[in-house]
Design a protein around this motif. Structure first.
Motif, PDB file in Angstrom:
ATOM      1  N   SER A  71       0.842  -1.189   0.000  1.00 30.29           N
ATOM      2  CA  SER A  71       0.000   0.000   0.000  1.00 30.29           C
ATOM      3  C   SER A  71       0.880   1.242   0.000  1.00 30.29           C
ATOM      4  O   SER A  71       2.118   1.148  -0.055  1.00 30.29           O
ATOM      5  CB  SER A  71      -0.925  -0.013   1.219  1.00 30.29           C
ATOM      6  N   ASN A  72       0.246   2.382   0.067  1.00 27.94           N
ATOM      7  CA  ASN A  72       0.928   3.669   0.051  1.00 27.94           C
ATOM      8  C   ASN A  72       0.875   4.277   1.446  1.00 27.94           C
ATOM      9  O   ASN A  72      -0.174   4.290   2.087  1.00 27.94           O
ATOM     10  CB  ASN A  72       0.222   4.580  -0.976  1.00 27.94           C
ATOM     11  N   LEU A  73       2.000   4.776   1.914  1.00 26.87           N
ATOM     12  CA  LEU A  73       2.056   5.337   3.266  1.00 26.87           C
ATOM     13  C   LEU A  73       1.081   6.495   3.432  1.00 26.87           C
ATOM     14  O   LEU A  73       0.445   6.642   4.479  1.00 26.87           O
ATOM     15  CB  LEU A  73       3.480   5.778   3.585  1.00 26.87           C
ATOM     16  N   ASP A  74       0.945   7.324   2.403  1.00 21.36           N
ATOM     17  CA  ASP A  74       0.007   8.441   2.482  1.00 21.36           C
ATOM     18  C   ASP A  74      -1.427   7.946   2.665  1.00 21.36           C
ATOM     19  O   ASP A  74      -2.216   8.541   3.408  1.00 21.36           O
ATOM     20  CB  ASP A  74       0.091   9.297   1.217  1.00 21.36           C
ATOM     21  N   LEU A  76      -2.349   5.001   3.988  1.00 25.27           N
ATOM     22  CA  LEU A  76      -2.514   4.309   5.270  1.00 25.27           C
ATOM     23  C   LEU A  76      -2.538   5.288   6.442  1.00 25.27           C
ATOM     24  O   LEU A  76      -3.131   5.002   7.487  1.00 25.27           O
ATOM     25  CB  LEU A  76      -1.391   3.288   5.467  1.00 25.27           C
ATOM     26  N   GLY A  77      -1.871   6.410   6.296  1.00 26.99           N
ATOM     27  CA  GLY A  77      -1.899   7.422   7.351  1.00 26.99           C
ATOM     28  C   GLY A  77      -1.077   7.066   8.580  1.00 26.99           C
ATOM     29  O   GLY A  77      -1.240   7.662   9.644  1.00 26.99           O
ATOM     30  N   GLY A  78      -0.190   6.111   8.469  1.00 26.99           N
ATOM     31  CA  GLY A  78       0.637   5.685   9.597  1.00 26.99           C
ATOM     32  C   GLY A  78       0.767   4.178   9.612  1.00 26.99           C
ATOM     33  O   GLY A  78       0.025   3.471   8.911  1.00 26.99           O
ATOM     34  N   LEU A  79       1.704   3.683  10.405  1.00 27.06           N
ATOM     35  CA  LEU A  79       1.965   2.252  10.466  1.00 27.06           C
ATOM     36  C   LEU A  79       1.975   1.776  11.917  1.00 27.06           C
ATOM     37  O   LEU A  79       2.322   2.529  12.827  1.00 27.06           O
ATOM     38  CB  LEU A  79       3.320   1.940   9.819  1.00 27.06           C
ATOM     39  N   ASP A  80       1.595   0.533  12.102  1.00 29.06           N
ATOM     40  CA  ASP A  80       1.610  -0.052  13.442  1.00 29.06           C
ATOM     41  C   ASP A  80       2.999  -0.540  13.829  1.00 29.06           C
ATOM     42  O   ASP A  80       3.412  -0.434  14.986  1.00 29.06           O
ATOM     43  CB  ASP A  80       0.624  -1.230  13.509  1.00 29.06           C
ATOM     44  N   LEU A  81       3.720  -1.081  12.855  1.00 26.50           N
ATOM     45  CA  LEU A  81       5.001  -1.712  13.150  1.00 26.50           C
ATOM     46  C   LEU A  81       5.890  -1.696  11.916  1.00 26.50           C
ATOM     47  O   LEU A  81       5.435  -2.009  10.822  1.00 26.50           O
ATOM     48  CB  LEU A  81       4.781  -3.173  13.575  1.00 26.50           C
ATOM     49  N   THR A  82       7.143  -1.307  12.118  1.00 31.22           N
ATOM     50  CA  THR A  82       8.171  -1.455  11.086  1.00 31.22           C
ATOM     51  C   THR A  82       9.246  -2.380  11.616  1.00 31.22           C
ATOM     52  O   THR A  82       9.685  -2.247  12.760  1.00 31.22           O
ATOM     53  CB  THR A  82       8.780  -0.089  10.713  1.00 31.22           C
ATOM     54  N   VAL A  83       9.660  -3.320  10.789  1.00 31.10           N
ATOM     55  CA  VAL A  83      10.743  -4.239  11.141  1.00 31.10           C
ATOM     56  C   VAL A  83      11.874  -4.031  10.144  1.00 31.10           C
ATOM     57  O   VAL A  83      11.667  -4.144   8.932  1.00 31.10           O
ATOM     58  CB  VAL A  83      10.273  -5.706  11.127  1.00 31.10           C
ATOM     59  N   ALA A 112       6.954   7.128  10.749  1.00 35.97           N
ATOM     60  CA  ALA A 112       5.493   7.029  10.622  1.00 35.97           C
ATOM     61  C   ALA A 112       4.936   5.831  11.371  1.00 35.97           C
ATOM     62  O   ALA A 112       3.735   5.562  11.302  1.00 35.97           O
ATOM     63  CB  ALA A 112       5.107   6.938   9.147  1.00 35.97           C
ATOM     64  N   SER A 113       5.803   5.100  12.087  1.00 36.21           N
ATOM     65  CA  SER A 113       5.399   3.868  12.758  1.00 36.21           C
ATOM     66  C   SER A 113       5.257   4.047  14.263  1.00 36.21           C
ATOM     67  O   SER A 113       6.060   4.738  14.885  1.00 36.21           O
ATOM     68  CB  SER A 113       6.428   2.765  12.491  1.00 36.21           C
TER      69      SER A 113
END
Length: 231
Positions: A71-74, A76-83, A112-113
């Motif tokens: 998906s696109n970060l814009d 999604l409006g934010g992320l729960d988790l980045t690894v 953004a995570s």
């Protein structure tokens, strides 16, 4: 699989345990992150429902090949988790990243995570940052002049070392269309001060010091997994 690669995979598999359906995920770049993406592909094939944002075109291609929903970060409006992996990490979760020339997108996604979990083998853990050359991403325009100002910024922080263009006569181009200068500093006493000085240099797009972004880390060693921060 080499010993180092096996340790990286162990850390990645532990991080996969943190993923549940419905999550918005940031997918890191590099040799350790590849193991996480590979495992995520298996979970998605088994029914896991996630939306993911890759931090590089390399990771995008791997994820697309595994049919991982992107998906696109814009949007999604934010992320729960980045690894993601790291080139160096100290016990305070300060990182040096950018060995794979993806530091700009990696930092945007991490910022953004809600959580950023670092996965790595024990060779990446250090008492003091700086043995790994610090990458600095710069605009190609007058980049040699920018490099001179980078040297001055480094000097004002009481540091010295070679500042070299990655790729020399055939400069490496990042996904964002920029160059990378690697700063061989040996050690970094005050990462916050150096960060500010580098970002004040016109032409510098971003640097590889990740301050206050990682919330936890999973480090694999011969004696097992060690966890730092909040996992």
């Amino acid at each position: 699989m080499s010993k180092s690669d096996d340790l990286k995979k162990q850390a990645a598999l532990r991080a996969l345990e943190l993923v549940v359906s419905g999550m918005r995920l940031g997918l890191g770049t590099g040799s350790t992150a590849k193991h996480f993406v590979a495992g995520l592909g298996e979970k998605c094939a088994a029914g896991l429902d996630v939306k993911c944002v890759p931090t590089s075109e390399e990771t995008r291609k791997q994820a697309e090949g595994l049919n991982i929903p992107l998906s696109n970060l814009d949007e999604l409006g934010g992320l729960d988790l980045t690894v993601d992996g790291a080139d160096e990490m100290d016990a305070g979760l300060t990182l040096i990243k950018g060995g794979g020339a993806a530091l700009l997108r990696e930092k945007i996604v991490a910022a953004a995570s809600t959580r950023m979990i670092v996965i790595a083998d024990e060779s990446k853990l250090t008492e003091r940052l700086g043995a790994f050359p610090l990458p600095v991403e710069v605009n190609p325009f007058a980049h040699e002049t920018t490099a001179q100002m980078i040297c001055e910024a480094i000097s004002t922080n009481g540091l010295s070392g070679d500042v070299t263009l990655r790729g020399d006569d055939n400069p490496i181009m990042t996904d964002g269309g920029h160059y990378i200068y690697d700063c061989a500093l040996g050690h970094i006493e005050d990462a916050s001060s150096l960060s500010e000085a580098l970002l004040n240099v016109p032409g510098v797009v971003e640097h590889g010091l990740f301050l206050g972004l990682a919330t936890g880390a999973i480090i694999a060693s011969d004696t097992g997994l060690k966890e730092f921060g909040e996992i």
